[in-house]
Design an enzyme around this catalytic site. Sequence first.
Site, PDB file in Angstrom:
ATOM      1  N   GLU A 477       0.828  -1.213   0.000  1.00  0.00           N
ATOM      2  CA  GLU A 477       0.000   0.000   0.000  1.00  0.00           C
ATOM      3  C   GLU A 477       0.862   1.263   0.000  1.00  0.00           C
ATOM      4  O   GLU A 477       0.523   2.255  -0.656  1.00  0.00           O
ATOM      5  CB  GLU A 477      -0.952  -0.011   1.198  1.00  0.00           C
ATOM      6  CG  GLU A 477      -1.937  -1.182   1.220  1.00  0.00           C
ATOM      7  CD  GLU A 477      -2.748  -1.335  -0.053  1.00  0.00           C
ATOM      8  OE1 GLU A 477      -2.901  -0.356  -0.801  1.00  0.00           O
ATOM      9  OE2 GLU A 477      -3.231  -2.459  -0.315  1.00  0.00           O
ATOM     10  N   ASP A 540       3.159  -4.595  -5.695  1.00  0.00           N
ATOM     11  CA  ASP A 540       3.580  -5.906  -5.192  1.00  0.00           C
ATOM     12  C   ASP A 540       5.102  -5.985  -5.099  1.00  0.00           C
ATOM     13  O   ASP A 540       5.650  -6.471  -4.098  1.00  0.00           O
ATOM     14  CB  ASP A 540       3.079  -7.022  -6.119  1.00  0.00           C
ATOM     15  CG  ASP A 540       1.660  -7.466  -5.794  1.00  0.00           C
ATOM     16  OD1 ASP A 540       1.128  -7.070  -4.740  1.00  0.00           O
ATOM     17  OD2 ASP A 540       1.077  -8.216  -6.607  1.00  0.00           O
TER      18      ASP A 540
END
Length: 628
Positions: A477, A540
């Site tokens: 995030e 990711d």
Amino acid sequence: MTTRIQDDLFAAVNADWLATTEIPADKPRISAFDELVLEIEKSLTEDLTELSKNLPTENAELLEAIKFYNKAGDWKTRDKADFTAVKKELAKIENLTSLSKLSERLTDLIFHSQAPVPFGIGVEPDMKDAQNYALGLTGPGLILPDTTYYADEHPRKAELLDFWQKNSAEILTTFGVENAEKIAADAVKFDSLLVDSANTSEEWAKYAELYNPVSYEEFLSKITTVDLKPFFDSFVKKNPEKIIIFEPRFYDRFNDLISQENWELIKSWMLVKIARKATSFLSEDLRILGSAYGRFLSNISEARSQEKHQLDVTEGYFDQVIGLFYGKKYFGDEAKADVKRMTSAMIKIYQDRLRTNTWLSLATREKAIEKLDAITVNIAYPDQLPEVFKRLKVGAASLYEDAVRFDEILTARHYEKYNEKVDKSEWHMPAHMVNAYYSPDANSINFPAAILQAPFYSLKQTASQNYGGIGAVIAHEISHAFDNNGAQFDKYGNLNKWWTDKDYAAFEIKQNEMIGEFDGLETEAGKANGKLIVSENIADQGGITAALTATKLEADANLEEFFTQWAKIWRMKASIEFQQMLLSMDVHAPGKLRANVPPTNLDEFFSTFDVQAADKMYRAPEKRVKIW
């Protein structure tokens, strides 16, 4: 034959799970996320059932949620109720004789009707002035999942549209609508007119590029088939300076699409939309009928049980209320403090990595570190509920009539916001949702309580396992602040170029490397679209890289545990039909690719498992993508 980690990390780590776990009959997939969802559904069903017997009178919002929950589960009443209220909503459109009549009634229809109008005027934080709201125009959306499904060569186009049309006609007939077959067919015809003007999934994924402002005066002068000014006047205190066009092709073709010539098609489309939405709040037979298309689309064999449906319907209106209850009951202070510690560690690691970054100039690195310093971290649940939940009061009428009234309240609140400052403390997910998100306009990261449990996080797991799970999610995030979209927003949440031209050009080269790494990779449902999934893949990669760095700082670091946990959190099985839909529209890569590709960009993965050039997981050093 046993799969080796060196050949397939995902399959090796999850072998037993993949062999023994079955997809629930009422869902299109099962995953580490979905397993938690199932546990939460079970817990909340037990909790709300108990609260139904012992009403929480001291909590006004939760009390209304329980009242609605009880009404949603009163199948004796739901099954015997007539359709008077639905027919009243349908009549509002049936009585319109022309597009000009729609225009005259537009404000009332938007605020006091279940009829969706054939365009969207929404209120969202202004991307270039995140303290204030802006108005935006979108098209009305499509029947099929995205534009790729409308290609003549798509194997499911005809069967899906045919199913939707026949299913819609059956729903309309149940409500006593005459000419139901023609109305359903006309709704599909109108939908077909919209396809070329709709954004593709790739276009939606590049949300920083969706900001296309036009002046208010230009907007009103260009759209001539519908008079929008009375609608704007009904809720804005002063004329807006601009309208943001999120779907430019729809805006350019507005007068051709939303025209008197197409009125009968538009009218049919609106009637079908009203009827389909109503099915969730009526009899058991209609509930099953109304959800049939969704099951056909994703190859789901069973409808949700009445008990699960009861929870679904309640969450539809009281999600934040239920979430706050869940978070306070199930999430402890010790875990919150530990996750807070991990988040601080992730941010510091990102700062350190930026300080030693070799492909950015000092000026851009300093701005990036400033943005990291300004990130707001929200963990578990919000401090308070949005005010609108105080307005949702369950009445004496039917479940459907409550839903209609709640929709009016929520619509009014949506447009009220335009005259207010943006409340950046407001959460966009309830605490019982198994997910997390970065908000570019608020420069905040939010971790609902539901995801802060095993296999993502547990006080019983080792630090290496927690970093391979929630640590990587936290850093993921944070990475969204610097993906291809988030990187274009500054520390205040404004769309504002803070990079040097040279640095951003270098970043675009790295973006293209990430696109190329995933584009065309084969899955059992088809090939991955590297452009669609690039932002999540950047996140990711940034997430696993930062989490790995944090793991190595731990005294008892165990990189085997780290990479194994990473593979566990992305385990997933799904129907082919559902996987195909995700490949066409989901900005996330399929679970197996998320598990397998990012580790191959990390040198430590190869040394930890002694991965050699002959192994399937091998990636040559010069082909390992490194961004953050």
